[in-house]
Every structure is written in structure tokens, then in C-alpha cells.
Design an enzyme around this catalytic site. Structure first.
Site, mmCIF file in Angstrom:
data_model
loop_
_atom_site.group_PDB
_atom_site.id
_atom_site.type_symbol
_atom_site.label_atom_id
_atom_site.label_comp_id
_atom_site.label_asym_id
_atom_site.label_seq_id
_atom_site.Cartn_x
_atom_site.Cartn_y
_atom_site.Cartn_z
ATOM 1 N N PRO A 371 -23.569 61.833 -45.457
ATOM 2 C CA PRO A 371 -23.756 60.422 -45.083
ATOM 3 C C PRO A 371 -24.585 60.283 -43.818
ATOM 4 O O PRO A 371 -24.457 61.084 -42.882
ATOM 5 C CB PRO A 371 -22.323 59.939 -44.862
ATOM 6 C CG PRO A 371 -21.567 61.168 -44.464
ATOM 7 C CD PRO A 371 -22.206 62.300 -45.206
ATOM 8 N N HIS A 395 -22.910 68.030 -42.019
ATOM 9 C CA HIS A 395 -21.999 67.055 -42.636
ATOM 10 C C HIS A 395 -22.421 65.611 -42.401
ATOM 11 O O HIS A 395 -21.812 64.687 -42.949
ATOM 12 C CB HIS A 395 -20.574 67.256 -42.132
ATOM 13 C CG HIS A 395 -20.219 66.501 -40.872
ATOM 14 N ND1 HIS A 395 -20.918 66.636 -39.701
ATOM 15 C CD2 HIS A 395 -19.236 65.607 -40.610
ATOM 16 C CE1 HIS A 395 -20.380 65.863 -38.769
ATOM 17 N NE2 HIS A 395 -19.362 65.225 -39.291
#
Length: 472
Positions: A371, A395
Site C-alpha cells: 500500500p 511493506h
């Protein structure tokens, strides 16, 4: 901290006492932390002192300061050779992760129903610091079912379909969870939060596939250009936070008895094979299952809204954690060894052919979900053969401003209006919550992904852009 540039996307911290291995940072020069404001490179060196650590103390391109370990840190310890497990190497939001679902709906088809859809998602997604949740558990037996069974238990109770489990890390549940090692305080904090988003950087976002880089892999994942998706980012709520707190304190007390010294008390740890190590891994696995069930329930609620408002269904692409310690087998110095792999703000990225992948993904590799910051794009990647760092990658974008700094930086701005000016519908977020998560608080997600791909950690498959966001 002296860094040696080995390649444009790889820097080395040479081993010096008391480090047991070198440090390795995967980043471009522009992504390296500011040594004056961010001590995360010192944390990379500190992690390298852990008993039993092998190969290197790794850091991903989104590295920034964290508790003990840097966020974006990866470290593996040899279970059979005195390797330790450190709760700081997992973090407080155990099994925080990302779930991506695809809709049988295009962006153009959704346009006229977007406001109604976002209203429905806003109403059906419990969030913030309160105790609202999708599933109101009736007793401790049901909570134990969640802690042992994760997404599997949720699906058994009607919150999802069997295919969801095939597209979930560990097929929906970690097998060695031990609810008996979870304190009553942790149980109390988690009992009324199953199926809730939380606050901070957690979100439910409606997205559209803006760009596809690999048509064959994207097709295997179920992605096509222009398609609507839903991305859910959340973790184990108060239950996971309490488990981390409990075991950090416990390991601080017992380290000396095991002859362990660390340069930072936040690296409190115990041998994986010790009573304390096994107890923490059992409790951590229970929190991981809670987090999987949490995302499963939020996905179920989103499915109901999509069905009711848009007549559309949602299929799961994948669900993957980025705060976890896992016992895995890897080749080290030409030998196969059982390792406790800590990934804190780092995502597992299995390559094609790996035995832990479901049959329909084995030829293309694991979907890796990255994201971006709110208002920017997110990425879907895949694992690649021969990757370093125990098949791990970044991440997210990685913070460059604290929440306080971010709020101050946008003083006088209207974050909601700025997002809506980009055709991003916002539901449920406070001004402060939005200010803390604006793109200026984060690194450039495209630069982070470029560095991860350039370092040989993963490969780009698709880029997604936000259409609407639900936040606490």
C-alpha cells in the site's frame, strides 16, 4: 554509521563488535534515512548482535525508526544454534497486513454509484479507537476459535467462502497458535474488536487498476486494467499490542539468565527453544490468527455492500502479513537450516515454484501487496527466484515524518478537500487522522518499489490508484 555502496540499490554496514553479522540496506541514496533525524541504521547494526542471527541484518527501502528493530527490518536466527525470537522484531501490531480483493466491476461502471458505495462502506466498517466490530463474540469459546482458527474459523461461521483460504498466507491460520499463552488482559482488549479497522495508517480503500506491467501474472492474480479493487490494511488491534507488551517485559526479565546481552533493551529476546520463546510464538500465532480473521470479517462486510449497492462480487487476490516471526527452512552457506525469520514492516515474497503457494499461483509466484500513502498509488508485486533476505521485500512507503510533524506540516490545509480534489472520496476520517497520513509524511512509494525491484527482491505486476478511502 559508515555505509558501503555495493550497488545502486544495496548498501553494506561492515561487521564490528558486538555485531555477529553485517548489515545490508536495500535502498537508493535518496531513500536512505537521514542519520541526524532517524537512527534506524543504528538499529540495523543493533539487530546484527542478536544470538544466532545468520547471513545479515537486512533493511528494506521503506526503512524508518521503530521499536528495537527498524520498521522495514528482516532478521533470521538459527533455531538449532541458540537463535532467539524478539517481540521487537515483530512489533506491537502483530500480523498487521494487507488483503486485496477484486470486483467484477470497472471504474467507469462504478462511477455513478460511488457515493452510495462509499456511504455503505463507511457505515459497515467499524473503525477508530472504539469497540465496535463486525462480529460480536458471545463467549470465550468463540474467541478461542478465532485465536486457533483465524480466517478458517470465520469462514466456517459463514463469513466468507472456501476459496478465500487458498488465497491467504498459511491458508488462513497459523497452526501452532496457543491461546493459553495469551493473557487475560489481551483477551479483554481483543474480545470486542474482531472485525474492526482501528486507526492510524489502517484503512479500507476502493482502488482501480491503473497500470499493468505483466499481463500474464496479473491475469493469474485476477487483475485487469480499469478494474475496481478493495484493499484492507489492519492487524490484531489491542490483543496483539498487549501480547507484545507482555512478552517484551517477560523477556527483559529472563535474558540475563540465558546469558544474553543486547545493546538496546527494546531488543529483549529469548532462545526460540526456551519456554519463554515457545510461549511467545504460541501467543504471537494466536494474534496472527486474530488479525487474519479480522481482515476476513471486514472483507465480508465489504462484500455485502458491493452486492447490495453495485450488484458486484469481490474475489480475494491474497492476504499477507508484514509483522510476523515465522519458523522457515532456508539455505544458509550451502546447508538447509530451520530459521526464525523476523519480518517487521516487511512482506514475505515467495518465488514461483515454492511449495507453500496454492496450485493456481505456483507458476507465477506470491502476490505481494504494497500500500502507498493515502492519496497515492499502491502496488501489486510478485516474488522472484533467488531473492536475498529470505524471500522478503518492503511493506509500504515508509514514514519520513512523525504523526505530530505531519499534522504540523499541513496546518492551514484541508486534507479532506485536497483528497476530494483528486477525485478520492473520503469517509469517516477526522481532520487530524487525515493530516497524519497525507503523502508528505511518507517516502515516494514508486521510488520504494523501484528500489525493491532493482535490488532483486520482487517484480512489479500492477499499480492501483485510490478511488475512495474509509479511515478511523
Amino acid at each position: 554509521m559508515e555505509l558501503v555502496e555495493e550497488s545502486p540499490y544495496r548498501f553494506r554496514i561492515d561487521r564490528h563488535d558486538p555485531m555477529r553479522v553485517q548489515g545490508v540496506v536495500f535502498a537508493s541514496r535518496s531513500l536512505l534515512p537521514d542519520a541526524g533525524a532517524d537512527k534506524s541504521l543504528d538499529q540495523v547494526a543493533n539487530v546484527a548482535t542478536l544470538p544466532g542471527i545468520v547471513d545479515a541484518s537486512y533493511a528494506m527501502p521503506d526503512i524508518h525508526w521503530g521499536y528495537g528493530f527498524p520498521i522495514g527490518g528482516v532478521a533470521a536466527t538459527d533455531v538449532e544454534r541458540g537463535g532467539v525470537v524478539s517481540p521487537g522484531g515483530v512489533g506491537f501490531d502483530i500480523s498487521c497486513g494487507v488483503r486485496l480483493l477484486t470486483a467484477d466491476l470497472s471504474r467507469d461502471e462504478l462511477r455513478s454509484r460511488l457515493d452510495a458505495l462509499m456511504d455503505g462502506l463507511g457505515e459497515s466498517t467499524p473503525r477508530g479507537m472504539g469497540k465496535g466490530a463486525v462480529w460480536h463474540l458471545t463467549d470465550r469459546t468463540e474467541l478461542d476459535g478465532v485465536l486457533r482458527g483465524g480466517s478458517r474459523y470465520a469462514v466456517e461461521r459463514g463469513f466468507g467462502v472456501e476459496r478465500d483460504l487458498e488465497r491467504c498466507e498459511d491458508y488462513g491460520a497459523v497452526g501452532d497458535a496457543n491461546p493459553a499463552q495469551v493473557s487475560e488482559r489481551a483477551v479483554e482488549r481483543g474480545a470486542r474488536q474482531v472485525g474492526s479497522l482501528g486507526s492510524g495508517n489502517h484503512f479500507l480503500e476502493v482502488q482501480a487498476v491503473e497500470e499493468v506491467y505483466d499481463e500474464a501474472v496479473a491475469s493469474a492474480f485476477g487483475l485487469r486494467k480499469g478494474q475496481i479493487c478493495v484493499m484492507i490494511h489492519c492487524g490484531s488491534r489491542g490483543l496483539g499490542h498487549q501480547i507484545a507488551t507482555d512478552y517484551i517485559h517477560e523477556m527483559e526479565k529472563v535474558m540475563r539468565g540465558y546469558g544474553i546481552q543486547v545493546p538496546d533493551r527494546q531488543l529483549a529476546c529469548a532462545p526460540v527453544s526456551s519456554h519463554e520463546g515457545r510461549a511467545y510464538l504460541g501467543a504471537m500465532a494466536a494474534a496472527a490468527n486474530y488479525a487474519r480473521a479480522n481482515r476476513q470479517l471486514l472483507a465480508h462486510a465489504a462484500r455485502e455492500v458491493f452486492r447490495r449497492v453495485a450488484g458486484a462480487k469481490l474475489d480475494l487476490v491474497y492476504d499477507i502479513s508484514h509483522n510476523l516471526a515465522k519458523i522457515e527452512t532456508h539455505d544458509v552457506d550451502g546447508a538447509s537450516r530451520r530459521l526464525c525469520v523476523h519480518r517487521k514492516g516487511a512482506t514475505r515474497a515467495l518465488p514461483p515454484g515454492h511449495g507453500d503457494l496454492p496450485d493456481d499461483l505456483r507458476d507465477v509466484g506470491q502476490p505481494v501487496l504494497i500500500p502507498g500513502s493515502m492519496g497515492t498509488g499502491s502496488y501489486v508485486l510478485t516474488g522472484v527466484p533467488g531473492a536475498p533476505a529470505f524471500a522478503s521485500t518492503c511493506h509500504g512507503a515508509g514514514r519520513v515524518q512523525s504523526r505530530k510533524q505531519a499534522t504540523k506540516a499541513v496546518a492551514g490545509h484541508d486534507p479532506r478537500r485536497e483528497l476530494e480534489a483528486q477525485d478520492i472520496a473520503v469517509r469517516g476520517a477526522s481532520r487530524r487522522g487525515l493530516a497524519e497520513e497525507m503523502p508528505t509524511a511518507y517516502k515516494d512509494i514508486s521510488a520504494v518499489v523501484e528500489a525493491a525491484e532493482g535490488a532483486g527482491l520482487c517484480r512489479k505486476v500492477a499499480r492501483l490508484v485510490p478511488v475512495g478511502v474509509v479511515k478511523g
